[in-house]
Design a protein around this motif. Structure first.
Motif, PDB file in Angstrom:
ATOM      1  N   ASN A 270       3.106   0.266  -2.288  1.00 12.30           N
ATOM      2  CA  ASN A 270       3.997  -0.455  -1.760  1.00 12.30           C
ATOM      3  C   ASN A 270       3.671  -0.610  -0.327  1.00 12.30           C
ATOM      4  O   ASN A 270       3.202  -1.828   0.356  1.00 12.30           O
ATOM      5  CB  ASN A 270       5.367  -0.457  -1.527  1.00 12.30           C
ATOM      6  CG  ASN A 270       6.062  -0.712  -2.868  1.00 12.30           C
ATOM      7  OD1 ASN A 270       6.735   0.377  -3.436  1.00 12.30           O
ATOM      8  ND2 ASN A 270       5.862  -1.453  -3.784  1.00 12.30           N
ATOM      9  N   LEU A 271       3.075   0.444   0.388  1.00  9.98           N
ATOM     10  CA  LEU A 271       2.894   0.407   1.936  1.00  9.98           C
ATOM     11  C   LEU A 271       1.490   0.109   1.802  1.00  9.98           C
ATOM     12  O   LEU A 271       1.173  -0.870   2.911  1.00  9.98           O
ATOM     13  CB  LEU A 271       2.803   1.764   2.431  1.00  9.98           C
ATOM     14  CG  LEU A 271       4.429   2.289   2.588  1.00  9.98           C
ATOM     15  CD1 LEU A 271       4.452   3.974   3.121  1.00  9.98           C
ATOM     16  CD2 LEU A 271       5.152   1.417   3.785  1.00  9.98           C
ATOM     17  N   LEU A 272       0.592   0.325   0.918  1.00 13.04           N
ATOM     18  CA  LEU A 272      -0.775   0.138   0.802  1.00 13.04           C
ATOM     19  C   LEU A 272      -0.954  -1.440   0.947  1.00 13.04           C
ATOM     20  O   LEU A 272      -1.774  -2.201   1.678  1.00 13.04           O
ATOM     21  CB  LEU A 272      -1.569   0.615  -0.226  1.00 13.04           C
ATOM     22  CG  LEU A 272      -2.886   0.101  -0.243  1.00 13.04           C
ATOM     23  CD1 LEU A 272      -3.692   0.736   1.124  1.00 13.04           C
ATOM     24  CD2 LEU A 272      -3.780   0.784  -1.496  1.00 13.04           C
ATOM     25  N   SER A 273      -0.271  -2.017   0.019  1.00 10.44           N
ATOM     26  CA  SER A 273      -0.050  -3.515  -0.339  1.00 10.44           C
ATOM     27  C   SER A 273       0.531  -4.407   1.039  1.00 10.44           C
ATOM     28  O   SER A 273      -0.317  -5.336   1.517  1.00 10.44           O
ATOM     29  CB  SER A 273       1.064  -4.082  -1.350  1.00 10.44           C
ATOM     30  OG  SER A 273       0.918  -5.279  -1.515  1.00 10.44           O
ATOM     31  N   ASP A 274       1.586  -3.795   1.367  1.00 10.91           N
ATOM     32  CA  ASP A 274       2.099  -4.467   2.894  1.00 10.91           C
ATOM     33  C   ASP A 274       1.143  -4.352   3.946  1.00 10.91           C
ATOM     34  O   ASP A 274       0.775  -5.387   4.845  1.00 10.91           O
ATOM     35  CB  ASP A 274       3.394  -3.582   3.226  1.00 10.91           C
ATOM     36  CG  ASP A 274       4.566  -4.186   2.370  1.00 10.91           C
ATOM     37  OD1 ASP A 274       4.681  -5.148   1.337  1.00 10.91           O
ATOM     38  OD2 ASP A 274       5.606  -3.498   2.243  1.00 10.91           O
ATOM     39  N   THR A 275       0.738  -3.207   4.396  1.00  9.43           N
ATOM     40  CA  THR A 275      -0.412  -3.224   5.274  1.00  9.43           C
ATOM     41  C   THR A 275      -1.674  -3.895   4.959  1.00  9.43           C
ATOM     42  O   THR A 275      -2.214  -4.715   5.916  1.00  9.43           O
ATOM     43  CB  THR A 275      -0.821  -1.718   5.644  1.00  9.43           C
ATOM     44  OG1 THR A 275      -1.322  -1.061   4.499  1.00  9.43           O
ATOM     45  CG2 THR A 275       0.448  -0.805   6.069  1.00  9.43           C
ATOM     46  N   THR A 276      -2.122  -3.790   3.917  1.00  8.61           N
ATOM     47  CA  THR A 276      -3.290  -4.670   3.521  1.00  8.61           C
ATOM     48  C   THR A 276      -3.051  -6.246   3.864  1.00  8.61           C
ATOM     49  O   THR A 276      -3.719  -7.004   4.371  1.00  8.61           O
ATOM     50  CB  THR A 276      -3.844  -4.547   1.999  1.00  8.61           C
ATOM     51  OG1 THR A 276      -4.063  -3.230   1.923  1.00  8.61           O
ATOM     52  CG2 THR A 276      -4.914  -5.540   1.639  1.00  8.61           C
ATOM     53  N   LYS A 277      -1.843  -6.886   3.383  1.00  8.71           N
ATOM     54  CA  LYS A 277      -1.474  -7.999   3.683  1.00  8.71           C
ATOM     55  C   LYS A 277      -1.441  -8.332   5.159  1.00  8.71           C
ATOM     56  O   LYS A 277      -1.884  -9.593   5.536  1.00  8.71           O
ATOM     57  CB  LYS A 277      -0.191  -8.395   2.955  1.00  8.71           C
ATOM     58  CG  LYS A 277      -0.173  -8.505   1.690  1.00  8.71           C
ATOM     59  CD  LYS A 277       1.233  -8.894   1.089  1.00  8.71           C
ATOM     60  CE  LYS A 277       1.441  -8.558  -0.552  1.00  8.71           C
ATOM     61  NZ  LYS A 277       2.744  -8.502  -1.214  1.00  8.71           N
ATOM     62  N   PHE A 278      -0.761  -7.278   5.883  1.00  7.78           N
ATOM     63  CA  PHE A 278      -0.746  -7.698   7.600  1.00  7.78           C
ATOM     64  C   PHE A 278      -2.176  -7.805   8.007  1.00  7.78           C
ATOM     65  O   PHE A 278      -2.453  -8.844   8.921  1.00  7.78           O
ATOM     66  CB  PHE A 278      -0.084  -6.458   7.914  1.00  7.78           C
ATOM     67  CG  PHE A 278      -0.010  -6.213   9.701  1.00  7.78           C
ATOM     68  CD1 PHE A 278       0.997  -7.140  10.191  1.00  7.78           C
ATOM     69  CD2 PHE A 278      -0.923  -5.723  10.285  1.00  7.78           C
ATOM     70  CE1 PHE A 278       1.067  -6.998  11.487  1.00  7.78           C
ATOM     71  CE2 PHE A 278      -1.022  -5.823  11.490  1.00  7.78           C
ATOM     72  CZ  PHE A 278       0.106  -6.240  12.085  1.00  7.78           C
ATOM     73  N   PHE A 279      -2.874  -6.827   7.408  1.00  9.88           N
ATOM     74  CA  PHE A 279      -4.442  -7.177   7.977  1.00  9.88           C
ATOM     75  C   PHE A 279      -5.197  -8.561   7.767  1.00  9.88           C
ATOM     76  O   PHE A 279      -5.749  -9.126   8.548  1.00  9.88           O
ATOM     77  CB  PHE A 279      -5.410  -5.724   7.567  1.00  9.88           C
ATOM     78  CG  PHE A 279      -5.059  -4.684   8.801  1.00  9.88           C
ATOM     79  CD1 PHE A 279      -5.174  -4.797  10.046  1.00  9.88           C
ATOM     80  CD2 PHE A 279      -4.506  -3.577   8.049  1.00  9.88           C
ATOM     81  CE1 PHE A 279      -4.946  -3.554  10.886  1.00  9.88           C
ATOM     82  CE2 PHE A 279      -4.278  -2.549   8.921  1.00  9.88           C
ATOM     83  CZ  PHE A 279      -4.375  -2.317  10.241  1.00  9.88           C
TER      84      PHE A 279
ATOM     85  N   LYS B 143      -3.800 -11.303   7.008  1.00  9.33           N
ATOM     86  CA  LYS B 143      -3.024 -12.279   7.703  1.00  9.33           C
ATOM     87  C   LYS B 143      -3.728 -12.499   9.146  1.00  9.33           C
ATOM     88  O   LYS B 143      -3.729 -13.473   9.495  1.00  9.33           O
ATOM     89  CB  LYS B 143      -1.488 -12.011   7.868  1.00  9.33           C
ATOM     90  CG  LYS B 143      -0.663 -12.938   8.542  1.00  9.33           C
ATOM     91  CD  LYS B 143       0.712 -12.683   8.650  1.00  9.33           C
ATOM     92  CE  LYS B 143       0.947 -12.239  10.089  1.00  9.33           C
ATOM     93  NZ  LYS B 143       2.394 -11.780  10.460  1.00  9.33           N
ATOM     94  N   HIS B 144      -4.146 -11.467   9.572  1.00 10.99           N
ATOM     95  CA  HIS B 144      -4.939 -11.382  10.896  1.00 10.99           C
ATOM     96  C   HIS B 144      -6.469 -11.494  10.495  1.00 10.99           C
ATOM     97  O   HIS B 144      -7.434 -11.169  11.563  1.00 10.99           O
ATOM     98  CB  HIS B 144      -4.477 -10.208  11.504  1.00 10.99           C
ATOM     99  CG  HIS B 144      -3.293 -10.334  12.127  1.00 10.99           C
ATOM    100  ND1 HIS B 144      -2.095  -9.745  11.371  1.00 10.99           N
ATOM    101  CD2 HIS B 144      -2.605 -10.884  13.248  1.00 10.99           C
ATOM    102  CE1 HIS B 144      -0.943 -10.070  12.264  1.00 10.99           C
ATOM    103  NE2 HIS B 144      -1.178 -10.306  13.291  1.00 10.99           N
ATOM    104  N   HIS B 145      -6.957 -12.156   9.560  1.00  8.16           N
ATOM    105  CA  HIS B 145      -8.204 -12.595   9.451  1.00  8.16           C
ATOM    106  C   HIS B 145      -9.270 -11.455   9.084  1.00  8.16           C
ATOM    107  O   HIS B 145     -10.568 -11.521   9.390  1.00  8.16           O
ATOM    108  CB  HIS B 145      -8.704 -13.567  10.429  1.00  8.16           C
ATOM    109  CG  HIS B 145      -7.798 -14.624  10.717  1.00  8.16           C
ATOM    110  ND1 HIS B 145      -7.653 -15.444   9.886  1.00  8.16           N
ATOM    111  CD2 HIS B 145      -6.760 -14.814  11.670  1.00  8.16           C
ATOM    112  CE1 HIS B 145      -6.638 -16.631  10.477  1.00  8.16           C
ATOM    113  NE2 HIS B 145      -6.345 -15.855  11.698  1.00  8.16           N
TER     114      HIS B 145
END
Length: 64
Positions: free
Chosen positions: A8-17, A19-21
């Motif tokens: 879950n954390l990997l997915s969330d942090t990956t999405k975050f990065f 989102k920032h291209h």
């Protein structure tokens, strides 16, 4: 109670990065490094640093 897993954390942090291209590959590599820092007990170099890294990438101090 909500259980947070590594995935879950990997997915969330990956999405975050992403989102920032950052590319999927870049986002996963950085996310794994940050999460592993947390798992080793080095929280000062873990996911706490998300915003810091984005600011440094955007300012050009970190070459993505």
């Amino acid at each position: 109670m909500h259980s947070t897993t590594y995935e879950n954390l990997l997915s969330d942090t990956t999405k975050f990065f992403k989102k920032h291209h950052l590319s999927e590959e870049q986002a996963k590599i950085i996310s794994n490094v940050l999460l592993n820092a947390n798992l080793r007990g080095v929280d000062s170099h873990g996911v706490l640093r998300l915003e810091h890294y984005i600011k440094r990438i955007k300012s050009g101090y970190i070459n993505k």
